[in-house]
Design a protein around this motif. Structure first.
Motif, mmCIF file in Angstrom:
data_model
loop_
_atom_site.group_PDB
_atom_site.id
_atom_site.type_symbol
_atom_site.label_atom_id
_atom_site.label_comp_id
_atom_site.label_asym_id
_atom_site.label_seq_id
_atom_site.Cartn_x
_atom_site.Cartn_y
_atom_site.Cartn_z
ATOM 1 N N GLY A 1 0.838 -1.197 0.000
ATOM 2 C CA GLY A 1 0.000 0.000 0.000
ATOM 3 C C GLY A 1 0.874 1.249 0.000
ATOM 4 N N GLN A 2 2.152 1.099 0.405
ATOM 5 C CA GLN A 2 3.031 2.276 0.489
ATOM 6 C C GLN A 2 3.529 2.702 -0.902
ATOM 7 N N TYR A 3 4.114 3.886 -0.951
ATOM 8 C CA TYR A 3 4.556 4.466 -2.223
ATOM 9 C C TYR A 3 6.021 4.881 -2.151
ATOM 10 N N SER B 1 2.531 4.451 -5.998
ATOM 11 C CA SER B 1 2.337 3.306 -5.106
ATOM 12 C C SER B 1 3.125 2.119 -5.643
ATOM 13 N N SER C 1 3.300 -1.450 -6.715
ATOM 14 C CA SER C 1 2.121 -2.155 -7.223
ATOM 15 C C SER C 1 2.245 -3.669 -7.154
ATOM 16 N N GLY D 1 4.348 6.007 3.635
ATOM 17 C CA GLY D 1 2.894 6.085 3.505
ATOM 18 C C GLY D 1 2.182 5.380 4.637
ATOM 19 N N PRO E 1 -2.044 0.332 -5.356
ATOM 20 C CA PRO E 1 -1.652 -0.078 -3.996
ATOM 21 C C PRO E 1 -2.391 -1.341 -3.554
ATOM 22 N N CYS F 1 -9.193 2.936 -3.222
ATOM 23 C CA CYS F 1 -8.306 3.858 -3.935
ATOM 24 C C CYS F 1 -8.901 4.147 -5.308
ATOM 25 N N GLU G 1 -6.692 6.059 -0.001
ATOM 26 C CA GLU G 1 -5.438 6.717 -0.409
ATOM 27 C C GLU G 1 -5.739 7.719 -1.497
#
Ligand SMILES: Cc1cc2nc3c(=O)[nH]c(=O)nc-3n(C[C@H](O)[C@H](O)[C@H](O)COP(=O)(O)OP(=O)(O)OC[C@H]3O[C@@H](n4cnc5c(N)ncnc54)[C@H](O)[C@@H]3O)c2cc1C
Ligand code: HEM
Length: 456
Positions: A193-195, A214, A216, A269, A294, A387, A413
């Motif tokens: 989920g983080q970028y 993000s 992926s 994130g 994400p 999202c 997000e």
């Protein structure tokens, strides 16, 4: 820049807190003018900051609004800062992803206070400026400390060069980039989920530009994958109208080739699937368009972990040409009895092929889905991740909560800056917007110019 230049933490006095609280309504009126003035003056004097700040968000005013809203929220909740925990975390994660340093806070503090003076003129009395200065530094210290904690979690706290190992077209508008560190060392660990932030040169600007993407897919030691939608500059509401084509996404699609180098920061994130919190609870992933990215990292992580928790993926797409990762999603859904996807396509170019992969026409319609087989609403621990476009996320969160989901279990997000604007704030008209407490009694109202009287 070093931390030693930052003034020591001196908590604001009760009187300063009262002044800041009581002048918050003034910020509601003048906030965006103050922060726009702040950015104009700061960028004018220190052009190198153009490289850190997203210049599209500067031109369209989104960042000035984001900063004004956060300062306003801070003023309102200054005596109960715990309320702002999630917002501060989101900002600190974004700052860390841009490698903001403590010394930057000196620059921002100086230009912010000067902008307040410039916009409010004589109404910004020395007591008001001192109070805002003290409170600015209180917030700055909270943020600097949190950002330092984030940096300490990383093996490398700076920009790092990566090679574009592979570019894979996922749909007409989305392309994935497989990015390998040039130093041959592993990538940082991350939560699904983080970028990461990418910095590239764009033809429209003298300075490089940073954008977040993000991750992926799930964690692996060798590469990051990001999947980027080309912002082609066509107004989606009226395709006959030309809009501003995305600077960075077009460079990534058209100019950056396999084998090229890209500078990235580390994963950040606060929107992520925590595999350890409620590990048995159902997961509902809801995406619109490129908002799939994400959530794809979350799905692939659950696959890697052999998760048996119930899962529904609900996706909205225009249709086949815009649909990224459709084949992968279909294949994954077939591997588990208690996983299924419901895909809505507006142009009816997709077809479903099993109970685990249903395709429907039209707009994504949560209330028409089964409250338990699809949405697991009767399980109080169900985790919802959304999202997509702003209005899509706000609407779906409201619907889920109205159907009985707990708001704290519904996360979304934003692919932008600042919080989603739900409704226009009512303008303050007539009278003096400053609350009439003892701390402001006798001061001049910055809006009406009247002398503030103390209320009973
Ligand atoms: C946490 C996070 C995660 C993200 N993840 C992804 C992801 O996985 N995949 C992905 O594709 N994107 C993602 N994004 C979005 C991404 O960071 C970029 O915002 C996106 O690629 C557009 O950047 P750009 O430079 O191409 O467009 P920009 O040049 O920044 O333009 C962005 C938009 O603003 C409008 N705009 C800009 N300036 C003006 C102006 N002066 N007047 C009118 N309109 C204007 C443009 O029309 C366009 O729609 C994410 C963003 C965040 C914050
Ligand atoms: C107390 C001080 C500060 C506050 C309240 C603040 C607030 C914010 C907010 C609300 C955002 C938007 C976050 C999001 O929604 O993604 C943001 C982003 C950002 N901030 Fe700060 N900030 C502060 C200090 C700083 C400093 C010192 C710098 C460094 C010069 C900085 C640079 C940035 C940048 C570059 C972004 C991203 C902008 C974009 O993508 O358009 N901020 N900040």
């Amino acid at each position: 820049m070093t931390e030693s230049v930052v003034p020591p933490m001196v908590p604001p006095t009760e009187e300063q807190i009262a002044i800041v609280k009581s002048t918050a309504p003034v910020l509601e009126v003048h906030g965006v003018t103050i922060t726009s003035t702040f950015y104009k003056n700061m960028h004018g004097d220190i052009p190198a900051l153009h490289e850190i700040f997203n210049q599209a968000n500067q031109q369209n005013g989104h960042q000035a609004r984001a900063l004004a809203m956060s300062v306003l929220a801070y003023a309102k909740y200054i005596d109960n800062l715990a309320v702002l925990g999630e917002t501060v975390e989101l900002i600190c994660q974004k700052h860390a992803s841009l490698v903001i340093e403590p010394a930057h806070y000196n620059i921002v503090g100086k230009y912010l206070l000067e902008a307040i003076k410039e916009v409010l003129g004589d109404a910004a009395t020395p007591a008001i400026i001192d109070a805002w200065g003290a409170c600015y530094w209180q917030l700055a210290h909270i943020m600097i400390n949190r950002e330092e904690e984030i940096y300490k979690e990383k093996a490398n706290r700076d920009w790092r060069p990566f090679t574009v190992e592979k570019k894979i077209k996922e749909s007409d508008e989305v392309t994935s980039f497989y990015l390998k560190p040039k130093d041959g060392k592993p990538v940082e660990t991350y939560k699904p989920g983080q970028y990461i932030t990418v910095k590239v040169a764009v033809p429209q600007q003298e300075w490089k530009q940073c954008r977040q993407y993000s991750l992926s897919t799930s964690q692996n030691p060798e590469y990051y994958r990001i999947s980027v939608k080309r912002i082609d500059g066509v107004d989606v509401k009226d395709p006959s109208q030309q809009a501003h084509p995305g600077w960075v996404s077009n460079v990534l699609h058209d100019t950056v080739k396999e084998g090229d180098s890209l500078d990235l920061t580390f994963p950040c994130g606060s929107f992520f699937l925590d595999s350890e919190a409620n590990p048995e609870a159902p997961v509902v992933l809801i995406s619109g368009g490129v908002g799939v990215t994400p959530l794809m990292a979350m799905l692939n992580t659950l696959v890697d972990n052999g998760s048996e928790r119930p899962l529904t993926w609900i996706h909205a797409t225009r249709g086949q040409s815009a649909y990224a990762f459709g084949d992968h999603l279909k294949a994954v859904m077939k591997t588990k009895k208690n996983w299924h996807a419901v895909v809505y396509n507006r142009d009816l170019t997709l077809s479903g092929d099993s109970d685990n992969y249903k395709v429907l026409g039209g707009k994504l319609d949560l209330p028409s889905l089964d409250r338990n087989a699809d949405l697991y609403l009767d399980n109080p621990n169900t985790q919802y991740f959304i999202c997509g476009p702003d209005s899509f996320m706000v609407e779906l969160k409201d619907i889920l909560v109205s159907l009985g989901a707990s708001a704290e279990n519904v996360k979304y997000e934003r692919f932008g800056t600042g919080d989603v604007v739900r409704e226009p704030k009512p303008a303050v008209t007539g009278g003096c917007p400053v609350s009439h407490g003892s701390a402001t009694a006798g001061m001049k109202c910055p809006v009406s110019g009247a002398i503030v009287e103390q209320s009973a």
